[in-house]
Design a protein around this motif. Sequence first.
Motif, PDB file in Angstrom:
ATOM      1  N   ILE A  62       0.858  -1.044   0.210  1.00  0.00           N
ATOM      2  CA  ILE A  62       0.015  -0.081  -0.152  1.00  0.00           C
ATOM      3  C   ILE A  62       0.829   1.309  -0.104  1.00  0.00           C
ATOM      4  CG2 ILE A  62      -1.897  -1.323   1.105  1.00  0.00           C
ATOM      5  CD1 ILE A  62      -1.116   0.228   3.632  1.00  0.00           C
ATOM      6  N   ASP A  63       0.438   2.375  -0.102  1.00  0.00           N
ATOM      7  CA  ASP A  63       0.893   3.754  -0.399  1.00  0.00           C
ATOM      8  C   ASP A  63       1.869   3.902   0.814  1.00  0.00           C
ATOM      9  OD1 ASP A  63      -0.727   4.133  -2.474  1.00  0.00           O
ATOM     10  OD2 ASP A  63      -1.712   5.648  -1.692  1.00  0.00           O
ATOM     11  N   THR A  64       1.538   3.381   2.187  1.00  0.00           N
ATOM     12  CA  THR A  64       2.397   3.825   3.257  1.00  0.00           C
ATOM     13  C   THR A  64       3.052   2.471   3.740  1.00  0.00           C
ATOM     14  OG1 THR A  64       0.439   3.389   4.501  1.00  0.00           O
ATOM     15  CG2 THR A  64       0.916   5.666   4.284  1.00  0.00           C
ATOM     16  N   ILE A 117       4.834   9.622  -5.045  1.00  0.00           N
ATOM     17  CA  ILE A 117       5.271   9.728  -3.549  1.00  0.00           C
ATOM     18  C   ILE A 117       5.169  10.849  -2.756  1.00  0.00           C
ATOM     19  CG2 ILE A 117       6.761   7.666  -4.235  1.00  0.00           C
ATOM     20  CD1 ILE A 117       9.108   9.457  -3.757  1.00  0.00           C
ATOM     21  N   LEU A 118       5.540  12.085  -3.319  1.00  0.00           N
ATOM     22  CA  LEU A 118       5.478  13.167  -2.672  1.00  0.00           C
ATOM     23  C   LEU A 118       4.091  13.611  -2.205  1.00  0.00           C
ATOM     24  CD1 LEU A 118       7.891  15.299  -4.400  1.00  0.00           C
ATOM     25  CD2 LEU A 118       8.338  14.018  -2.068  1.00  0.00           C
ATOM     26  N   ALA A 119       2.925  13.079  -2.887  1.00  0.00           N
ATOM     27  CA  ALA A 119       1.633  13.210  -2.781  1.00  0.00           C
ATOM     28  C   ALA A 119       1.050  12.439  -1.444  1.00  0.00           C
ATOM     29  CB  ALA A 119       0.973  13.214  -3.865  1.00  0.00           C
ATOM     30  N   VAL A 120       1.668  11.276  -1.187  1.00  0.00           N
ATOM     31  CA  VAL A 120       1.330  10.508  -0.261  1.00  0.00           C
ATOM     32  C   VAL A 120       1.212  11.307   1.378  1.00  0.00           C
ATOM     33  CG1 VAL A 120       1.857   8.339   1.277  1.00  0.00           C
ATOM     34  CG2 VAL A 120       2.372   8.487  -1.178  1.00  0.00           C
ATOM     35  N   LYS A 121       0.300  10.908   1.801  1.00  0.00           N
ATOM     36  CA  LYS A 121       0.236  11.386   3.419  1.00  0.00           C
ATOM     37  C   LYS A 121       0.777  10.546   4.288  1.00  0.00           C
ATOM     38  CE  LYS A 121      -3.315  13.116   6.620  1.00  0.00           C
ATOM     39  NZ  LYS A 121      -4.835  13.635   6.859  1.00  0.00           N
ATOM     40  N   TYR A 129      11.036   7.882   7.960  1.00  0.00           N
ATOM     41  CA  TYR A 129      11.489   7.536   6.733  1.00  0.00           C
ATOM     42  C   TYR A 129      10.874   8.566   5.349  1.00  0.00           C
ATOM     43  CZ  TYR A 129      12.195   3.112   8.793  1.00  0.00           C
ATOM     44  OH  TYR A 129      12.622   2.330   9.887  1.00  0.00           O
ATOM     45  N   TYR A 130       9.515   8.829   5.721  1.00  0.00           N
ATOM     46  CA  TYR A 130       9.008   9.740   4.896  1.00  0.00           C
ATOM     47  C   TYR A 130       9.562  11.162   4.930  1.00  0.00           C
ATOM     48  CZ  TYR A 130       5.268  12.846   2.762  1.00  0.00           C
ATOM     49  OH  TYR A 130       4.531  13.646   2.270  1.00  0.00           O
ATOM     50  N   SER A 131      10.009  11.645   6.075  1.00  0.00           N
ATOM     51  CA  SER A 131      10.537  12.819   6.595  1.00  0.00           C
ATOM     52  C   SER A 131      11.863  12.958   5.588  1.00  0.00           C
ATOM     53  CB  SER A 131      10.886  13.018   7.893  1.00  0.00           C
ATOM     54  OG  SER A 131      11.562  14.298   8.041  1.00  0.00           O
TER      55      SER A 131
END
Length: 369
Positions: A62-64, A117-121, A129-131
């Motif tokens: 999934i996205d996250t 990927i930059l649009a993922v919340k 990891y996102y940060s």
Amino acid sequence: MTSKSDASTNILGFKYQEMVALKESLDAKDGSKIYLECFGDISDGITSTEIKHSINEDKKLIDTHIDFWKTLSNIITEYDTFRFYDKFILHTTAEVKIGSIFEKWNELKKNEKCAKILAVKSNKTISQYYSNVVKFDKSNLESILEKFVIKSNQQSAKEYYQEILINHSAIKNLIKRNERESFLNYLLGYISSELINSDSYLWEIDIDSFRANFQSYANRYQIDDLSFPVSNASANSNTTNNFYFVKELQNIEYVNKIGSSMSNYLKASESQIKMIQERLSLYETLDNYDEDIRDLVIELKESHLDQLTKNCDIKEKSRRFFDESINQISSKTTIDGVAGVRPYYPKGRLLHNIEEKYIVLNLNSEDES
């Protein structure tokens, strides 16, 4: 507290990594090296692969999903090294969720991957990891994503072991069916031993050393010679004129040899196909066999050319050249790894050489043979 089943699944994940590393070693180029737990779970200095195994057959990417974000974050953290790599692979048993950012991922352009990927919340699971990802230089991020491939829905450990490794051509073509698992377990043990015996604790598989050990151990399982697959192929008169060697025989007025030649050619062709299908490792041996036939006949042709006189019947001499060629090669029924080769096989492979225009029957021809 971690349960015993959790520990087992974690260990299975490490074993799965070793299995994938073994396949990479079987497929690797001579002179190369495979690294485990160094610049990715598996790396050859050009491609870095992260291996993710789950016993949950319904697991979705999934996205996250933490596997993706952690992998991408690790690449960014080691960017000074990874920027020289050609490819990054996420090898996962999870299936891409329909509608997620990973749907048709490998078909997307780098800017499209980046935008997705930059649009993922973010959430609590992937926040660190996102940060790291969103703060990274966008141009360099796109460069990474352009090389980032997702291999989803890969075989589970049990399936990989049975379908990919036991049936790998390098094993299947050398080892008897009932001994392949024993041989495979030796190879997996070799992968583990390269870490155990490393003075530097660098888990490195030297492919040349791996191949030497592979062959040495395979010799203990020497496979029996393949029984020559006899062919009963017969000629179809409607297709006879489609063959070049038939035209060659007609050219030297040796029509009465066409029938037997067609039979030998078709039988030999079918037998060769069956041998390669049964044991792919014979391909090079059979190719070399054809070359040996070719060399012998070309050398024989030179002696026939030397005997030509100004007023001799060239076509008659060409027929004698063909007859002697057949006589000399008909006894070449020894092929390494094959038992019981029939006399039609060398005769048919001579005709194969003629069909491929490596040999010209007419002694008066200006063509190279």
